[in-house]
Design a protein around this motif. Structure first.
Motif, mmCIF file in Angstrom:
data_model
loop_
_atom_site.group_PDB
_atom_site.id
_atom_site.type_symbol
_atom_site.label_atom_id
_atom_site.label_comp_id
_atom_site.label_asym_id
_atom_site.label_seq_id
_atom_site.Cartn_x
_atom_site.Cartn_y
_atom_site.Cartn_z
ATOM 1 N N UNK A 180 -3.876 1.067 -6.377
ATOM 2 C CA UNK A 180 -3.920 -0.125 -6.450
ATOM 3 C C UNK A 180 -2.426 -0.513 -6.775
ATOM 4 N N UNK A 181 -1.992 0.202 -7.676
ATOM 5 C CA UNK A 181 -0.837 -0.158 -7.987
ATOM 6 C C UNK A 181 0.227 -0.802 -6.919
ATOM 7 N N UNK A 182 0.409 0.338 -6.007
ATOM 8 C CA UNK A 182 1.089 0.728 -5.106
ATOM 9 C C UNK A 182 1.075 -1.269 -4.075
ATOM 10 N N UNK A 183 -0.550 -1.189 -3.887
ATOM 11 C CA UNK A 183 -0.329 -2.510 -3.406
ATOM 12 C C UNK A 183 -0.670 -3.833 -3.895
ATOM 13 N N UNK A 184 -0.451 -3.987 -5.122
ATOM 14 C CA UNK A 184 0.105 -4.856 -6.150
ATOM 15 C C UNK A 184 -1.284 -5.697 -6.092
ATOM 16 N N UNK A 185 -1.867 -4.525 -6.621
ATOM 17 C CA UNK A 185 -2.971 -4.927 -8.142
ATOM 18 C C UNK A 185 -2.949 -4.278 -8.968
ATOM 19 N N UNK A 186 -2.861 -5.140 -10.102
ATOM 20 C CA UNK A 186 -2.917 -4.672 -11.003
ATOM 21 C C UNK A 186 -3.721 -4.302 -11.876
ATOM 22 N N UNK A 227 -19.470 8.923 2.666
ATOM 23 C CA UNK A 227 -17.730 9.132 2.028
ATOM 24 C C UNK A 227 -17.052 9.690 2.370
ATOM 25 N N UNK A 228 -17.601 10.332 4.685
ATOM 26 C CA UNK A 228 -16.012 10.474 4.464
ATOM 27 C C UNK A 228 -15.153 9.324 5.454
ATOM 28 N N UNK A 229 -15.666 7.799 5.611
ATOM 29 C CA UNK A 229 -15.764 7.107 5.839
ATOM 30 C C UNK A 229 -14.420 6.307 4.979
ATOM 31 N N UNK A 230 -15.290 6.249 3.858
ATOM 32 C CA UNK A 230 -14.843 5.714 2.541
ATOM 33 C C UNK A 230 -13.359 6.574 2.388
ATOM 34 N N UNK A 231 -13.436 7.422 2.202
ATOM 35 C CA UNK A 231 -12.858 8.616 1.744
ATOM 36 C C UNK A 231 -10.902 8.542 2.975
ATOM 37 N N UNK A 232 -11.509 8.831 3.578
ATOM 38 C CA UNK A 232 -10.555 8.535 5.083
ATOM 39 C C UNK A 232 -9.917 6.932 5.251
ATOM 40 N N UNK A 233 -10.378 5.716 4.331
ATOM 41 C CA UNK A 233 -10.113 4.576 4.415
ATOM 42 C C UNK A 233 -8.549 4.628 3.197
ATOM 43 N N UNK A 234 -9.741 5.225 1.885
ATOM 44 C CA UNK A 234 -7.835 5.682 0.836
ATOM 45 C C UNK A 234 -7.236 6.381 1.875
ATOM 46 N N UNK A 235 -7.165 7.798 2.705
ATOM 47 C CA UNK A 235 -6.488 8.278 2.869
ATOM 48 C C UNK A 235 -5.010 7.389 3.382
ATOM 49 N N UNK A 236 -5.703 6.479 4.428
ATOM 50 C CA UNK A 236 -4.683 5.690 5.387
ATOM 51 C C UNK A 236 -3.934 4.738 4.636
ATOM 52 N N UNK A 240 -0.242 4.191 4.449
ATOM 53 C CA UNK A 240 0.573 2.906 4.220
ATOM 54 C C UNK A 240 1.361 2.611 3.304
ATOM 55 N N UNK A 241 1.108 3.156 2.100
ATOM 56 C CA UNK A 241 1.981 2.625 1.341
ATOM 57 C C UNK A 241 2.526 3.373 0.462
ATOM 58 N N UNK A 242 2.958 4.508 1.472
ATOM 59 C CA UNK A 242 3.442 6.260 0.688
ATOM 60 C C UNK A 242 3.478 6.474 -0.740
ATOM 61 N N UNK A 243 1.807 6.233 -0.661
ATOM 62 C CA UNK A 243 1.351 6.996 -2.422
ATOM 63 C C UNK A 243 1.081 9.005 -1.399
#
Length: 408
Positions: A180-186, A227-236, A240-243
């Motif tokens: 979230x920090x890399x995405x600009x979220x407090x 679970x696989x879908x949501x964690x896949x979104x987290x991986x992507x 994309x943010x270099x995290x």
């Protein structure tokens, strides 16, 4: 913190604690706690139940078994309660030493340590029933809850597992915070969302309760998909943010094992490459193994190009369905063709990935027979049994000797 807190809680409960500490002034600021005695042995002489709160196993050995230790002043009614978190071999060693001296021993992990002085800790106890019963009046005077987990060692094992939940959740928070920090979220926004959605923290223990309640496998399969879908979104997002998200990677990789759906190891599910061609090649490796992708090489014609760049890069790679889900769909279609060779290719890939057990594959054959007809099912059976035989005799066998066009 823990030793002093226990002593304060005992004093508030109406007991006068007898204490020892390597610091002579350790009790100066503790309400109702007298000055420390000269040695652990002196505490043992004056007590029936002695709580030991030290940092590690070496200190526990010194306090219990060392010169001037508790066992040097052992008497028949003495019970030693170890509050420190140590490994199980140390617990067994100390329990045996106490047993040889005719002294009762309880391993007793505690949590949370910062609530010790407020009668706010949970005592996580392992030991014989009679020993626990003998110590219970004292334990209840400093613990808000006493949980007898089983025989000697059970309390410590439970405390260690509790620590895994604690520190594992910290690692989860660390990765989530980085995202979230890399995405600009407090960070405060993330905290507000979590606390508002789950003020009691039930989500943390949801899987534990699911295991206790015996949730049907059909529901767990649905959970796995999400679970696989949501964690896949987290991986992507991380890619994309270099995290870096190693915990997300290993959690998605072990989704089936986490849910207790399959004991077989899953293939790695690290983030797919952003480049379309590289993504297609990597997905082909995940579906059929690396040798097939190496055999294909650089696509030289439109059909092979679309197989890599579209079928694998754009379709098989979508996170809405797992590879296992797509495998089932493809097996169903292949079964309708009556082609044993195509079934064998799919089954070999499934076995290489640990997606199905032999029993599950035979069950699939029976199920498909009622939909594709017995003649086609005969070919399906032949393909499945051939793949199973090859997998059993040569575990490294894969579908590498087939071209990608056969899949289509």
């Amino acid at each position: 913190m823990i030793g002093g807190g226990v002593a304060v809680s005992l004093a508030r409960s109406g007991r006068t604690p007898v204490v020892h500490d390597i610091r002579p002034d350790a009790a100066d600021l503790l309400d109702g706690v007298p000055a420390p005695r000269s040695s652990p042995a002196e505490v043992a002489r004056r007590s029936d139940v002695v709580m030991v709160a030290v940092v590690n196993a070496a200190q526990a050995r010194d306090v219990i078994c060392g010169e001037g230790g508790l066992l040097s002043a052992a008497h028949p009614d003495l019970t030693v309660v170890l509050l420190s978190t140590v490994d199980l071999p140390a617990v067994r060693e100390l329990a045996a030493a106490c047993r040889e001296s005719g002294v009762g021993f309880l391993d007793c992990g505690v949590t949370p340590g910062d609530k010790a002085a407020e009668h706010g800790m949970v005592a996580i106890v392992g030991g014989a029933d009679a020993t626990v019963e003998q110590a219970m009046p004292v334990l209840r005077d400093w613990a808000k809850k006493v949980v007898h987990c089983g025989p000697s060692g059970a309390g410590m094992a439970t405390k260690i597992a509790r620590n895994v939940v604690t520190y594992g959740s910290w690692r989860t928070v660390a990765e989530a915070s980085a995202l979230v920090e890399a995405a600009g979220v407090d960070l405060g926004a993330l905290a507000t969302v979590i606390e508002s959605a789950d003020p009691e923290g039930a989500t943390l223990l949801q899987l534990l309760h699911m295991k206790q309640d015996g949730v049907p496998e059909s529901l767990l399969r649905q959970v796995e998909t999400l679970m696989v879908k949501d964690l896949g979104a987290a991986q992507e997002l991380g890619a994309s943010l270099g995290v870096d998200t190693p915990l997300v990677d290993v959690t998605r990789e072990g989704a089936r094992q986490t849910l207790g759906l399959d004991d077989a190891p899953a293939r790695p599910l690290t983030p797919l490459p952003q480049d379309r061609r590289e993504r297609g090649v990597e997905m082909m490796k995940r579906v059929y193994g690396p040798e097939l992708a190496d055999r294909v090489g650089e696509p030289a014609d439109p059909f092979t190009t679309d197989t890599v760049d579209y079928l694998f890069a754009d379709v098989w790679s979508r996170s809405e369905l797992s590879v296992r889900d797509r495998r089932l769909l493809t097996l169903g279609v292949a079964a309708s063709t009556g082609r044993a060779d195509l079934i064998q290719i799919q089954t070999a890939g499934a076995l290489a990935n640990g997606e199905f057990t032999p029993e599950q594959l035979h069950e699939a054959v029976l199920h498909l027979a009622l939909y594709v007809g017995w003649c086609n099912a005969t070919a399906t059976y032949q393909g499945v049994t051939a793949a199973l035989a090859a997998h059993t005799t040569a575990p490294d066998h894969s579908a590498s000797d087939h071209t990608p066009t056969e899949k289509r």
